[in-house]
Scaffold this motif. Sequence first.
Motif, mmCIF file in Angstrom:
data_model
loop_
_atom_site.group_PDB
_atom_site.id
_atom_site.type_symbol
_atom_site.label_atom_id
_atom_site.label_comp_id
_atom_site.label_asym_id
_atom_site.label_seq_id
_atom_site.Cartn_x
_atom_site.Cartn_y
_atom_site.Cartn_z
ATOM 1 N N PRO A 235 -2.035 -0.983 7.480
ATOM 2 C CA PRO A 235 -2.388 -1.989 8.493
ATOM 3 C C PRO A 235 -1.541 -3.262 8.355
ATOM 4 O O PRO A 235 -1.425 -3.810 7.260
ATOM 5 N N LEU B 34 4.364 -7.144 10.425
ATOM 6 C CA LEU B 34 5.154 -7.817 9.388
ATOM 7 C C LEU B 34 6.649 -7.598 9.618
ATOM 8 O O LEU B 34 7.449 -8.540 9.559
ATOM 9 N N ASP C 143 7.754 -9.628 12.430
ATOM 10 C CA ASP C 143 7.662 -11.065 12.144
ATOM 11 C C ASP C 143 8.747 -11.567 11.212
ATOM 12 O O ASP C 143 9.055 -12.760 11.214
ATOM 13 N N THR C 144 9.269 -10.684 10.365
ATOM 14 C CA THR C 144 10.215 -11.146 9.355
ATOM 15 C C THR C 144 11.593 -11.357 9.967
ATOM 16 O O THR C 144 12.005 -10.644 10.872
ATOM 17 N N ARG D 91 6.509 -17.242 4.614
ATOM 18 C CA ARG D 91 7.781 -16.583 4.988
ATOM 19 C C ARG D 91 7.548 -15.156 5.513
ATOM 20 O O ARG D 91 8.250 -14.709 6.413
ATOM 21 N N PHE D 92 6.598 -14.435 4.910
ATOM 22 C CA PHE D 92 6.331 -13.033 5.295
ATOM 23 C C PHE D 92 4.825 -12.864 5.549
ATOM 24 O O PHE D 92 4.112 -12.272 4.727
ATOM 25 N N PRO D 93 4.343 -13.367 6.700
ATOM 26 C CA PRO D 93 2.895 -13.374 6.934
ATOM 27 C C PRO D 93 2.302 -11.956 6.884
ATOM 28 O O PRO D 93 2.815 -11.052 7.543
ATOM 29 N N GLY D 94 1.266 -11.799 6.101
ATOM 30 C CA GLY D 94 0.586 -10.504 6.021
ATOM 31 C C GLY D 94 1.094 -9.591 4.922
ATOM 32 O O GLY D 94 0.497 -8.547 4.655
ATOM 33 N N LEU D 95 2.177 -9.984 4.252
ATOM 34 C CA LEU D 95 2.776 -9.103 3.235
ATOM 35 C C LEU D 95 1.823 -8.823 2.074
ATOM 36 O O LEU D 95 1.625 -7.659 1.700
ATOM 37 N N LEU E 269 -1.035 -6.632 3.030
ATOM 38 C CA LEU E 269 -0.558 -5.249 3.194
ATOM 39 C C LEU E 269 -0.425 -4.571 1.833
ATOM 40 O O LEU E 269 -0.873 -3.433 1.649
#
Lengths: 109, 109
Positions: free
Chosen positions: A89, A94, A97-98, B87-91, B94
């Motif tokens: 998920p 991600l 977004d990156t 910088r990496f939202p959600g990383l 995850l």
Amino acid sequence: MERYSHPSIDTVEPSAVFHALSDPLRLDIVRTLARRGPLNCAALSCDRPRSTMSHHFRVLREAGLVRTTTQGTEHINTLRKDELERRFPGLIALVLDTHASSELTQKAS
Amino acid sequence: MERYSHPSIDTVEPSAVFHALSDPLRLDIVRTLARRGPLNCAALSCDRPRSTMSHHFRVLREAGLVRTTTQGTEHINTLRKDELERRFPGLIALVLDTHASSELTQKAS
């Protein structure tokens, strides 16, 4: 006609997915498929050698990211978006977004 | 005393972060630091050779994931959580959400 094999998404290891995304070109292919939908190899290859692209698409298939089907002489690549969203998920969001660090510099200037 | 260098988070390439996470042991280190907070190398090494662990921590530092500081003779590793989230939202979510395929089988059975 060439047949491709695809793993069940539940057998894909997280480390294999991260490995597939560790190459800038493969990351770019995944982003393009996420934004534009299914595409043939020609639309994604950008004049790179066929053997290079075959290798990258194999890595993407083995990591469960891409499904390749043949339609006549065309090879169509599709991001396994719904399956990926269930198993990992937030992964696609991600990836979308990156940004490369050079893009951040451009945004800031 | 050993000094470690750490990149600015904005110069870290997404592909480098994914490469750092493409090894199951490094993925495990990141998960452990996310769950338990800063830890010294001994708490994370699980009896693996020092040279192996030095290599993995260097990859994690170079990808902007981990900051290593020295306190006396101890080397403390901290996940760069807030910077990574920016910088990496959600990383991190995850990484914490993903499971090895064997864990999925265990959950299902």
